[in-house]
Each structure stands twice: as C-alpha cells, then as structure tokens.
Write a protein that holds these residues in place. Structure first.
Motif, PDB file in Angstrom:
ATOM      1  N   ILE A  45      28.328  38.023  51.907  1.00  0.00           N
ATOM      2  CA  ILE A  45      29.092  39.166  51.402  1.00  0.00           C
ATOM      3  C   ILE A  45      30.585  38.950  51.552  1.00  0.00           C
ATOM      4  O   ILE A  45      31.359  39.152  50.607  1.00  0.00           O
ATOM      5  CB  ILE A  45      28.636  40.464  52.097  1.00  0.00           C
ATOM      6  N   PHE A  46      31.030  38.547  52.727  1.00  0.00           N
ATOM      7  CA  PHE A  46      32.461  38.383  52.941  1.00  0.00           C
ATOM      8  C   PHE A  46      33.013  37.175  52.194  1.00  0.00           C
ATOM      9  O   PHE A  46      34.161  37.187  51.751  1.00  0.00           O
ATOM     10  CB  PHE A  46      32.786  38.326  54.426  1.00  0.00           C
ATOM     11  N   SER A  47      32.212  36.136  52.020  1.00  0.00           N
ATOM     12  CA  SER A  47      32.661  34.991  51.226  1.00  0.00           C
ATOM     13  C   SER A  47      32.824  35.372  49.761  1.00  0.00           C
ATOM     14  O   SER A  47      33.820  35.012  49.121  1.00  0.00           O
ATOM     15  CB  SER A  47      31.674  33.833  51.343  1.00  0.00           C
ATOM     16  N   LEU A  48      31.856  36.110  49.225  1.00  0.00           N
ATOM     17  CA  LEU A  48      31.969  36.554  47.837  1.00  0.00           C
ATOM     18  C   LEU A  48      33.167  37.480  47.648  1.00  0.00           C
ATOM     19  O   LEU A  48      33.857  37.410  46.634  1.00  0.00           O
ATOM     20  CB  LEU A  48      30.682  37.252  47.397  1.00  0.00           C
ATOM     21  N   PHE A  49      33.433  38.330  48.627  1.00  0.00           N
ATOM     22  CA  PHE A  49      34.587  39.221  48.540  1.00  0.00           C
ATOM     23  C   PHE A  49      35.892  38.419  48.538  1.00  0.00           C
ATOM     24  O   PHE A  49      36.805  38.727  47.762  1.00  0.00           O
ATOM     25  CB  PHE A  49      34.569  40.218  49.695  1.00  0.00           C
ATOM     26  N   LEU A  50      35.974  37.389  49.382  1.00  0.00           N
ATOM     27  CA  LEU A  50      37.188  36.562  49.399  1.00  0.00           C
ATOM     28  C   LEU A  50      37.358  35.797  48.096  1.00  0.00           C
ATOM     29  O   LEU A  50      38.483  35.642  47.600  1.00  0.00           O
ATOM     30  CB  LEU A  50      37.162  35.596  50.586  1.00  0.00           C
ATOM     31  N   ILE A  51      36.271  35.320  47.518  1.00  0.00           N
ATOM     32  CA  ILE A  51      36.345  34.639  46.225  1.00  0.00           C
ATOM     33  C   ILE A  51      36.823  35.614  45.152  1.00  0.00           C
ATOM     34  O   ILE A  51      37.679  35.276  44.321  1.00  0.00           O
ATOM     35  CB  ILE A  51      34.980  34.018  45.860  1.00  0.00           C
ATOM     36  N   PHE A  52      36.298  36.832  45.167  1.00  0.00           N
ATOM     37  CA  PHE A  52      36.720  37.857  44.213  1.00  0.00           C
ATOM     38  C   PHE A  52      38.203  38.168  44.356  1.00  0.00           C
ATOM     39  O   PHE A  52      38.934  38.248  43.366  1.00  0.00           O
ATOM     40  CB  PHE A  52      35.885  39.121  44.427  1.00  0.00           C
ATOM     41  N   LYS A  53      38.671  38.353  45.609  1.00  0.00           N
ATOM     42  CA  LYS A  53      40.083  38.644  45.829  1.00  0.00           C
ATOM     43  C   LYS A  53      40.966  37.468  45.386  1.00  0.00           C
ATOM     44  O   LYS A  53      42.056  37.665  44.842  1.00  0.00           O
ATOM     45  CB  LYS A  53      40.353  38.966  47.290  1.00  0.00           C
ATOM     46  N   GLY A  54      40.499  36.253  45.590  1.00  0.00           N
ATOM     47  CA  GLY A  54      41.255  35.079  45.134  1.00  0.00           C
ATOM     48  C   GLY A  54      41.342  35.013  43.621  1.00  0.00           C
ATOM     49  O   GLY A  54      42.409  34.699  43.080  1.00  0.00           O
ATOM     50  N   LEU A  55      40.248  35.287  42.953  1.00  0.00           N
ATOM     51  CA  LEU A  55      40.272  35.308  41.486  1.00  0.00           C
ATOM     52  C   LEU A  55      41.182  36.403  40.960  1.00  0.00           C
ATOM     53  O   LEU A  55      41.921  36.202  39.981  1.00  0.00           O
ATOM     54  CB  LEU A  55      38.861  35.480  40.934  1.00  0.00           C
ATOM     55  N   MET A  56      41.164  37.560  41.600  1.00  0.00           N
ATOM     56  CA  MET A  56      42.054  38.652  41.170  1.00  0.00           C
ATOM     57  C   MET A  56      43.516  38.269  41.390  1.00  0.00           C
ATOM     58  O   MET A  56      44.384  38.611  40.574  1.00  0.00           O
ATOM     59  CB  MET A  56      41.732  39.937  41.940  1.00  0.00           C
ATOM     60  N   ALA A  57      43.807  37.553  42.459  1.00  0.00           N
ATOM     61  CA  ALA A  57      45.177  37.118  42.707  1.00  0.00           C
ATOM     62  C   ALA A  57      45.614  36.084  41.669  1.00  0.00           C
ATOM     63  O   ALA A  57      46.768  36.086  41.214  1.00  0.00           O
ATOM     64  CB  ALA A  57      45.301  36.539  44.101  1.00  0.00           C
ATOM     65  N   LEU A  58      44.691  35.198  41.273  1.00  0.00           N
ATOM     66  CA  LEU A  58      45.027  34.200  40.256  1.00  0.00           C
ATOM     67  C   LEU A  58      45.239  34.826  38.878  1.00  0.00           C
ATOM     68  O   LEU A  58      46.070  34.379  38.105  1.00  0.00           O
ATOM     69  CB  LEU A  58      43.920  33.157  40.166  1.00  0.00           C
ATOM     70  N   LEU A  59      44.486  35.876  38.585  1.00  0.00           N
ATOM     71  CA  LEU A  59      44.599  36.527  37.299  1.00  0.00           C
ATOM     72  C   LEU A  59      45.749  37.540  37.249  1.00  0.00           C
ATOM     73  O   LEU A  59      46.052  38.072  36.198  1.00  0.00           O
ATOM     74  CB  LEU A  59      43.287  37.222  36.934  1.00  0.00           C
ATOM     75  N   GLY A  60      46.345  37.808  38.406  1.00  0.00           N
ATOM     76  CA  GLY A  60      47.516  38.675  38.432  1.00  0.00           C
ATOM     77  C   GLY A  60      47.208  40.148  38.580  1.00  0.00           C
ATOM     78  O   GLY A  60      48.020  40.977  38.214  1.00  0.00           O
ATOM     79  N   LYS A  61      46.071  40.498  39.095  1.00  0.00           N
ATOM     80  CA  LYS A  61      45.751  41.928  39.267  1.00  0.00           C
ATOM     81  C   LYS A  61      45.746  42.288  40.716  1.00  0.00           C
ATOM     82  O   LYS A  61      45.366  41.672  41.581  1.00  0.00           O
ATOM     83  CB  LYS A  61      44.400  42.250  38.649  1.00  0.00           C
TER      84      LYS A  61
END
Length: 61
Positions: A45-61
């Motif tokens: 769960i926490f790994s998937l959340f960190l991946i999601f937050k990283g993708l959101m940071a890369l996409l600029g949101k």
C-alpha cells in the motif's frame, strides 16, 4: 511534504520489519500469519502510494 514522504518510507520499513521478526518459540507464534499479512499490506500500500505521488509530481499536479 518531505516529512510525509519520510513517514511513508518509515511505514515501508516497518512492513519489512514485520516480515522479518522471529516469532517462532514465543507465545506470539500463532500470530505470525497475521503479522506477515500486515507487513505485506503495509509494503504494498505505501509503495503504491509513493509511486502515485511520484507520478503526480512528474505530471505537474
């Protein structure tokens, strides 16, 4: 935000610690499947959340 990310990393490490804790030969030996399940869920769960937050940071949101 950095503290939040570090908290997520600490939760992942706690999940790994739950997987590695030796419970054999103690009165908690019956809880080993439960601690393994909680550890695996924490890692995933926490790994998937960190991946999601990283993708959101890369996409600029």
């Amino acid at each position: 935000m950095d503290r939040f990310i570090l908290l997520m990393l600490a939760c992942i490490l706690a999940g790994f610690a739950l997987l590695k804790v030796p419970l054999a030969g103690t009165f908690l030996a019956g809880l080993e499947p439960i601690t393994n399940l909680i550890g695996i869920l924490a890692i995933v769960i926490f790994s998937l959340f960190l991946i999601f937050k990283g993708l959101m940071a890369l996409l600029g949101k």
